[in-house]
Motif scaffolding. Structure first.
Motif, mmCIF file in Angstrom:
data_model
loop_
_atom_site.group_PDB
_atom_site.id
_atom_site.type_symbol
_atom_site.label_atom_id
_atom_site.label_comp_id
_atom_site.label_asym_id
_atom_site.label_seq_id
_atom_site.Cartn_x
_atom_site.Cartn_y
_atom_site.Cartn_z
ATOM 1 N N PHE A 37 0.850 -1.195 0.000
ATOM 2 C CA PHE A 37 0.000 0.000 0.000
ATOM 3 C C PHE A 37 0.883 1.241 0.000
ATOM 4 O O PHE A 37 1.194 1.793 1.064
ATOM 5 N N PRO A 38 1.344 1.699 -1.145
ATOM 6 C CA PRO A 38 2.157 2.931 -1.179
ATOM 7 C C PRO A 38 1.296 4.154 -0.855
ATOM 8 O O PRO A 38 0.393 4.503 -1.608
ATOM 9 N N ARG A 87 -8.344 9.599 -2.994
ATOM 10 C CA ARG A 87 -8.008 9.207 -4.361
ATOM 11 C C ARG A 87 -7.757 7.707 -4.478
ATOM 12 O O ARG A 87 -7.108 7.095 -3.612
ATOM 13 N N ALA A 88 -8.307 7.124 -5.549
ATOM 14 C CA ALA A 88 -8.028 5.716 -5.859
ATOM 15 C C ALA A 88 -6.535 5.555 -6.140
ATOM 16 O O ALA A 88 -5.889 6.483 -6.633
ATOM 17 N N PRO A 89 -5.946 4.404 -5.790
ATOM 18 C CA PRO A 89 -6.551 3.149 -5.299
ATOM 19 C C PRO A 89 -6.756 3.096 -3.795
ATOM 20 O O PRO A 89 -6.828 2.004 -3.224
ATOM 21 N N TYR A 90 -6.816 4.235 -3.103
ATOM 22 C CA TYR A 90 -7.177 4.318 -1.693
ATOM 23 C C TYR A 90 -6.220 3.516 -0.797
ATOM 24 O O TYR A 90 -6.639 2.715 0.055
ATOM 25 N N ASN A 91 -4.934 3.768 -0.992
ATOM 26 C CA ASN A 91 -3.928 3.021 -0.222
ATOM 27 C C ASN A 91 -3.984 3.340 1.271
ATOM 28 O O ASN A 91 -3.825 2.442 2.111
ATOM 29 N N GLN A 94 -11.321 -5.976 4.768
ATOM 30 C CA GLN A 94 -12.246 -5.565 3.716
ATOM 31 C C GLN A 94 -11.750 -4.253 3.118
ATOM 32 O O GLN A 94 -11.227 -3.400 3.817
ATOM 33 N N ARG A 95 -11.931 -4.094 1.826
ATOM 34 C CA ARG A 95 -11.416 -2.937 1.104
ATOM 35 C C ARG A 95 -12.100 -1.643 1.538
ATOM 36 O O ARG A 95 -13.253 -1.635 1.965
ATOM 37 N N TYR A 96 -11.347 -0.560 1.362
ATOM 38 C CA TYR A 96 -11.830 0.784 1.715
ATOM 39 C C TYR A 96 -12.994 1.188 0.823
ATOM 40 O O TYR A 96 -12.987 0.977 -0.399
ATOM 41 N N ILE A 97 -13.991 1.779 1.428
ATOM 42 C CA ILE A 97 -15.132 2.331 0.710
ATOM 43 C C ILE A 97 -14.923 3.836 0.582
ATOM 44 O O ILE A 97 -14.686 4.510 1.589
#
Length: 829
Positions: free
Chosen positions: A434-435, A487-491, A509-512
């Motif tokens: 996750f940069p 901003r995507a990809p929401y690191n 679970q991925r960030y919303i």
């Protein structure tokens, strides 16, 4: 001998001269030569008027420590901002925060916080109407009758956020006859300032004054990596309309509508050191310099030059946008009504509405890359204020002021942070995939304060006055703080959800988009391996916003006595206690613990002094000594975050103490010459606090200095006026201001172990410096017109007022280089 050593020697010699020649003293107006603040008394020193007790009085009759500068002196010395004034008033310090929010410290009492919604420790008023937040004060220094700096806690009459003191702008009022004037200045960096006013009666009962000022200038900072690029363009507009209506002799109204627009470029920092992270629990130790962006390693440190700096001309959040810019505005409307109740006293009502809008960008790292930039901050402030008070006849031997006030504030701020070139992007990218590079913080606050106050003075005998005051304040601050990933990809959002899942033992679970993602663990307790949730509305390890209400009340008070030893000598003693309200921060926080507010601080102050007018009013000597018991000081410090290493946090310092004295001498040996000299000594120390320094090293700070408190401050000025012909005068003036070394953060006098600098110099120190200003010109004897040349910092001293740490960098904010120009003014009467 160097200029610095010369100024040190001059300051010591000055103090020795004062002590050897005079045995009495306290604090008179700094720049008592200011003709706008004094009334003439032949060849002697004129009387200085202040409103320290919310009524006009001769300063020498009031047992307070104050500095006063008249409007004429402000114009002649080209002082157009409160930061300029701070450089002239010993014990008043100014620091440039990275986001441009001014920070004022008076006698060591100040609050360094960059949020626009943070109440100050030094309250600022325009004609008794509060500018409740420091950011509102940026452009108020124009068309003034005088400016007053009241030192020491002023809570009983000026509210709970005046633990350091209060600054009063007294605007020039509408005149009984027609008057108009204009002033034009041209200076270095194509500086063009234009100021003017029109004033006079409209009817027998109505008069008005319109004043305005515009400021323009080219950029004065030079890019380190792009020598042809400049930053610091000036474009400001200010205006004020005042209308006085007196329908009958016992009833008066003053309407004041004022505001400003700031479209200047914000100051960029100077990159002076690298700083690697003391790693959090989640990150394995790494060698110094690992996970460094090559662009940081290739960036040279700034030269020791006031103009050297650097900034980003683009942002990963806002491509193609130059980061340093501003587009801010403020407008305020106030109505004052005074009703005389026979000969008994006066009922006063103050009503005001203030609105501020912020849209600006700031480059904090002093680099052409995005190591730590704030490319866009959006903010809005709305304030409603009402005060009602009654004061009896000021000629009565028993005088009192009774009243109450109510204030409602709405403050919204969104801070967007770009750190694409930081080690966070590379390190967290390598370790976890996750940069990290961007962040958004929103802080929405609703504040409500009400207070009741009273102040009494009683002339026990002809020469002895006893004083007492008390204020009860009830304050509430409701805040909602959210950290989100814009901003995507929401690191950022994903990694915080990942760590939250680890704490909870649940699947990741991925960030919303739009989620608030700070983690509900206590990062301070985490240092001992124990994780304690901060809030009860989220599960342990859960992510979300932080919302809370800070409810506080307090009783500030003041007692004292004034004794006139002789008609020209006043002795006084005061004991007072004041409070500053608690505060919520606007900072990036991986855990909700970082958003927990600091609670109110207090100052118990003991002060005594003497004011003496000597030698047939040609010499004024003032001396004041003071001791402050400073409890729960609010300070931005560091903590070791379990994920990100050292991050900012607001904390209360349990116990501090400040002691010192101020000595001032004003001499007017003739009608032509006025000399003013002042010396302030401060010993401001932390007595009890353990925490982390700017580099994340644990430290016991007991005995260390309080930031932004120079131990020695010296100001020496001289003004000379000589008739050349029967209708023409020549005048000249010069001022030397010296400040000794101080620090910008706790423990800043020792470099943290995490710092990599070009030399072993103290990176968080603010070195001692001396600045020399001067003016020379001519004017007609009626002061209808004036022409003069002026210079500020004419020795081109390299100094700075602040040093800030970023995630990987340390930068400083330098004072302006030598500036000079010519000013022409004309008054129509």
């Amino acid at each position: 001998m160097s200029m610095r050593r010369k100024c040190q020697f001059s300051g010591v010699a000055l103090v020795a001269l004062m002590w050897s020649g005079i045995a009495v003293a306290q604090d008179a107006p700094t720049a008592a030569e200011a003709s706008g603040a004094a009334t003439s008394a032949g060849s002697g020193i004129g009387e200085i008027v202040v409103t320290a007790n919310k009524r006009e009085q001769n300063l020498n009759d009031v047992g307070v420590t104050a500095a006063v500068m008249g409007g004429d002196a402000l114009k002649q010395q080209n002082l157009s901002s409160l930061s300029d004034v701070a450089s002239r008033v010993p014990s008043l310090s100014y620091a440039a925060a990275p986001n441009g929010t001014p920070v004022y410290t008076l006698r060591g009492v100040g609050f360094y916080e960059t949020s626009i919604g943070a109440y100050p420790s030094v309250s600022i008023y325009v004609d008794e109407i509060p500018l409740s937040f420091p950011v509102l004060t940026t452009h108020s220094t124009f068309d003034l009758e005088r400016l007053e700096v009241l030192k020491g806690p002023q809570g009983t009459l000026f509210g709970q956020n005046a633990t350091g003191g209060a600054i009063n702008y007294i605007a020039a009022k509408p005149t009984d006859t027609f008057r108009a004037g204009a002033t034009v200045t041209y200076g270095r960096f194509n500086q063009v300032d234009a100021e003017g006013y029109v004033s006079g009666p409209i009817t027998d009962t109505l008069k008005a004054r319109v004043a305005g000022r515009a400021e323009f200038g080219d950029g004065w900072q030079v890019s380190t990596t792009r020598p042809g690029d400049r930053n610091g363009k000036v474009e400001n507009y200010m205006g004020r309309l005042q209308v006085v209506w007196e329908p009958v002799s016992s009833l008066r109204f003053l309407l004041n509508v004022n505001g400003w627009k700031d479209k200047s470029e914000t100051q960029a920092g100077q990159y002076i050191a690298q700083q690697f992270q003391n790693e959090g629990l989640a990150i394995p130790p790494n060698p110094v310099g690992s996970w460094r962006d090559p662009a940081i390693l290739a960036t040279p440190f700034s030269a020791n030059d006031p103009r050297a700096a650097d900034w980003s001309n683009s942002s990963t959040l806002f491509p193609g946008q130059k980061v340093p810019f501003a587009d801010n505005d403020m407008i305020q409307a106030s109505l004052r009504a005074d009703l005389d109740v026979g000969d008994f006293g006066t009922l006063t009502s103050l009503t005001a509405y203030t609105r501020f809008n912020e849209r600006q960008g700031n480059d904090s790292d002093g680099m052409a890359i995005n190591a730590l930039d704030v490319p866009l901050t959006l903010g809005r402030i709305e304030t409603v204020y009402q005060e009602l008070r009654f004061a009896n006849n000021p000629h009565n031997p028993f005088r009192f002021v009774l009243g109450g006030n109510y204030e409602w504030d709405k403050v919204d701020q969104q801070v967007n942070i770009d750190y694409f070139n930081s080690s966070a992007r590379i390190g967290f990218g390598d370790l976890f995939g996750f940069p990290l590079s961007v962040d958004t913080i929103t802080n929405n606050q609703r504040m409500r304060n009400y207070a009741f106050f009273g102040n009494v003075e009683y002339d026990v005998i002809e020469n002895l006055t006893l004083k007492a005051g008390i204020r009860y304040t009830n304050a509430r601050d409701k805040a909602n703080i959210c950290q989100s990933d814009p901003r995507a990809p929401y690191n950022l959002g994903n990694i915080l959800k990942y760590f939250g899942a680890q704490y909870q033992g649940i699947p990741f679970q991925r960030y919303i988009p739009g989620e608030c993602v700070s983690i509900n663990v206590d990062s301070v307790a985490a240092q001992n391996g124990q994780f304690v949730p901060v809030v009860d509305y989220l599960p342990f390890g859960g992510i979300g916003d932080y919302h809370s209400t800070l409810a506080e009340d307090n009783v500030s008070w003041r007692v004292g006595a004034d004794y006139k030893l002789t008609p020209g000598t006043l002795l006084y003693v005061n004991v007072s206690k004041g409070y500053k309200a608690g505060s919520f921060p606007s900072i990036t926080g991986s855990t909700l613990n970082q958003y927990v507010p600091v609670h109110q601080e207090s100052v118990l102050a003991y002060e005594g002094g003497i004011k003496a007018t000597l030698l047939d009013r040609t010499l004024q000597v003032n001396l004041a000594g003071f001791y402050y018991d400073y409890r729960d000081k609010q300070l931005r410090t560091k903590l070791l975050d379990p994920t990100f290493g050292q991050l900012d946090v607001l904390q209360n310092i349990p116990k501090s103490s400040i002691k010192g004295f101020e000595l001032e001498l004003t001499a007017r040996p003739s009608n032509h010459l006025t000399v003013n000299a002042a010396y302030t000594y401060l010993d401001a120390r932390i007595d009890k606090f353990k925490g982390f320094n700017a580099g994340g090293d644990p430290e016991d700070f007991a005995g260390t200095a309080i930031p932004y408190t120079p131990k020695h401050q010296v100001s020496v000025s001289a003004n000379y006026n000589q008739p050349v012909t029967s209708s023409l005068n020549m005048f000249l003036g010069a001022t030397i201001n010296y400040r000794s070394k101080t620090i910008a953060t706790l423990g800043g006098d020792v470099n943290p172990s995490t710092v990599i600098a070009a030399s072993t110099n103290c990176v968080y120190c603010i070195n001692d410096y001396a600045v020399i200003d001067a003016q020379i010109g001519i004017e007609d004897t009626d002061k209808r017109w004036r022409a003069f040349i002026w210079g500020k910092n004419i020795g081109n001293a390299y100094y700075w007022t602040n040093v800030v740490s970023g995630y990987d960098t340390v930068s400083r904010f330098a004072g302006r280089p030598a500036t000079y120009g010519v000013t022409l003014s004309y008054d129509f009467r």
